[in-house]
Design a protein around this motif. Structure first.
Motif, PDB file in Angstrom:
ATOM      1  N   LYS A   1       0.819  -1.228   0.000  1.00  0.00           N
ATOM      2  CA  LYS A   1       0.000   0.000   0.000  1.00  0.00           C
ATOM      3  C   LYS A   1       0.850   1.274   0.000  1.00  0.00           C
ATOM      4  CE  LYS A   1      -1.942  -1.421   3.810  1.00  0.00           C
ATOM      5  NZ  LYS A   1      -1.253  -2.737   3.922  1.00  0.00           N
ATOM      6  N   THR A   2       1.817   1.322   0.921  1.00  0.00           N
ATOM      7  CA  THR A   2       2.625   2.547   1.040  1.00  0.00           C
ATOM      8  C   THR A   2       3.478   2.747  -0.209  1.00  0.00           C
ATOM      9  OG1 THR A   2       2.650   2.272   3.433  1.00  0.00           O
ATOM     10  CG2 THR A   2       4.322   3.736   2.501  1.00  0.00           C
ATOM     11  N   THR A   3       3.946   1.649  -0.770  1.00  0.00           N
ATOM     12  CA  THR A   3       4.730   1.750  -2.007  1.00  0.00           C
ATOM     13  C   THR A   3       3.863   2.338  -3.115  1.00  0.00           C
ATOM     14  OG1 THR A   3       5.756  -0.329  -1.275  1.00  0.00           O
ATOM     15  CG2 THR A   3       6.301   0.439  -3.479  1.00  0.00           C
TER      16      THR A   3
ATOM     17  N   MET B   1      10.765  -1.066   2.689  1.00  0.00           N
ATOM     18  CA  MET B   1       9.792  -0.138   3.265  1.00  0.00           C
ATOM     19  C   MET B   1       9.583  -0.511   4.723  1.00  0.00           C
ATOM     20  SD  MET B   1       8.702   1.678   0.600  1.00  0.00           S
ATOM     21  CE  MET B   1       7.148   2.373   1.141  1.00  0.00           C
ATOM     22  N   TYR B   2       9.185   0.472   5.523  1.00  0.00           N
ATOM     23  CA  TYR B   2       8.837   0.190   6.913  1.00  0.00           C
ATOM     24  C   TYR B   2       7.334   0.013   7.014  1.00  0.00           C
ATOM     25  CZ  TYR B   2      13.540   1.783   7.885  1.00  0.00           C
ATOM     26  OH  TYR B   2      14.902   1.905   7.899  1.00  0.00           O
ATOM     27  N   PRO B   3       6.899  -0.886   7.921  1.00  0.00           N
ATOM     28  CA  PRO B   3       5.451  -1.031   8.095  1.00  0.00           C
ATOM     29  C   PRO B   3       4.834   0.298   8.534  1.00  0.00           C
ATOM     30  CG  PRO B   3       6.634  -2.778   9.246  1.00  0.00           C
ATOM     31  CD  PRO B   3       7.661  -1.797   8.776  1.00  0.00           C
ATOM     32  N   THR B   4       3.667   0.579   8.038  1.00  0.00           N
ATOM     33  CA  THR B   4       2.974   1.819   8.392  1.00  0.00           C
ATOM     34  C   THR B   4       2.352   1.690   9.768  1.00  0.00           C
ATOM     35  OG1 THR B   4       2.483   2.120   6.068  1.00  0.00           O
ATOM     36  CG2 THR B   4       1.157   3.419   7.625  1.00  0.00           C
ATOM     37  N   LYS B   5       2.569   2.715  10.579  1.00  0.00           N
ATOM     38  CA  LYS B   5       1.968   2.717  11.917  1.00  0.00           C
ATOM     39  C   LYS B   5       0.621   3.411  11.855  1.00  0.00           C
ATOM     40  CE  LYS B   5       6.212   2.592  14.521  1.00  0.00           C
ATOM     41  NZ  LYS B   5       7.368   3.395  14.824  1.00  0.00           N
TER      42      LYS B   5
ATOM     43  N   TRP C   1      -5.465   8.184   2.605  1.00  0.00           N
ATOM     44  CA  TRP C   1      -5.302   7.610   3.950  1.00  0.00           C
ATOM     45  C   TRP C   1      -4.777   6.184   3.777  1.00  0.00           C
ATOM     46  CZ3 TRP C   1      -8.621   9.264   8.562  1.00  0.00           C
ATOM     47  CH2 TRP C   1      -9.074  10.572   8.411  1.00  0.00           C
ATOM     48  N   ASP C   2      -3.535   5.997   4.182  1.00  0.00           N
ATOM     49  CA  ASP C   2      -2.860   4.706   4.029  1.00  0.00           C
ATOM     50  C   ASP C   2      -2.938   3.970   5.375  1.00  0.00           C
ATOM     51  OD1 ASP C   2      -1.024   2.659   3.630  1.00  0.00           O
ATOM     52  OD2 ASP C   2       0.721   3.986   3.481  1.00  0.00           O
ATOM     53  N   PHE C   3      -3.772   2.952   5.429  1.00  0.00           N
ATOM     54  CA  PHE C   3      -4.030   2.232   6.687  1.00  0.00           C
ATOM     55  C   PHE C   3      -2.991   1.147   6.916  1.00  0.00           C
ATOM     56  CE2 PHE C   3      -8.275   3.487   8.281  1.00  0.00           C
ATOM     57  CZ  PHE C   3      -8.608   4.390   7.282  1.00  0.00           C
TER      58      PHE C   3
HETATM   59 MG   LIG Z   1       2.455   0.722   4.720  1.00  0.00          MG
END
Ligand SMILES: [Mg+2]
Ligand SMILES: Nc1nc2c(ncn2[C@@H]2O[C@H](COP(=O)(O)OP(=O)(O)OP(=O)(O)O)[C@@H](O)[C@H]2O)c(=O)[nH]1
Length: 182
Positions: A23-25, A44-48, A63-65
């Protein structure tokens, strides 16, 4: 004189899915139009919790969950706060993660009704992500299995869903999936 301005409310896009789905990518590709080398996807780091990114020129907020279980539990206990006023809801399924296919369909079936309840007019889109050019075609079965598992569920909700195959190695696949947003 009123204080009214012509500024419209930003369009709200939510991106959900299990951890590591990409998702973040995808958000990075949308904001920076990065083209990735085929052999080295970025670390990538996991999204908090939830990260909000503004696509300023488009008046859109993404909004990136974070997909890790800890964060899923956190925002799903207060979904109204997070999911109201959504215009576009993207669900990202990792087609290379065969072992979590079932978990991903279950999570989809958990969040889908919650999104509809909080934002009845949201457009729903599923991305079958990591469809890399080098991806073994025999594994494309996973997409079919995912769709088979959710078919009757979707029909029962009488909501149409758009579906796209995406990969970070083909920016166009991502911009096409977001063409109504961009
Ligand atoms: Mg993420
Ligand atoms: N092969 C391949 N790897 C990808 C693709 N998109 C993302 N990745 C990789 O997948 C991993 C996870 O990506 P993230 O974007 O952090 O995943 P996420 O869904 O945001 O994860 P959470 O924040 O924990 O929910 C990273 O190592 C990315 O480089 C893709 O299209 N193909």
């Amino acid at each position: 004189m009123s204080n009214e301005t012509n500024q419209e409310e930003p369009i709200k896009v939510v991106i959900m899915g299990l951890e590591n789905a990409g998702k973040t990518t995808i958000v990075d590709v949308l904001t920076q139009k990065i083209r990735y080398d085929q052999l080295t996807p970025p670390d990538m780091y996991p999204t908090k919790n939830v990260e909000r990114t503004t696509l300023i020129e488009k008046n859109t907020v993404v909004w990136d969950f974070g997909g890790q279980e800890l964060y899923r539990n956190e925002y799903l206990t207060d979904p109204e706060n997070y999911l109201r006023f959504t215009s576009f809801a993207y669900y990202v399924a990792d087609v290379q993660d065969y072992y979590r296919l079932y978990s991903s369909t279950m999570y989809f079936m958990t969040v889908f009704p919650i999104i509809i309840r909080n934002s009845p007019d949201a457009k729903m889109i599923i991305l079958f992500h990591k469809m890399d050019p080098t991806y073994d075609p025999s594994k494309k079965e996973l997409k079919k299995k995912f769709l088979d598992q959710i078919e009757s569920f979707i029909e029962s909700h009488k909501t149409s869903i758009e579906i796209f195959d995406t990969t970070i190695f083909d920016i166009k696949s991502i911009t096409t999936a977001f063409s109504r947003v961009l």
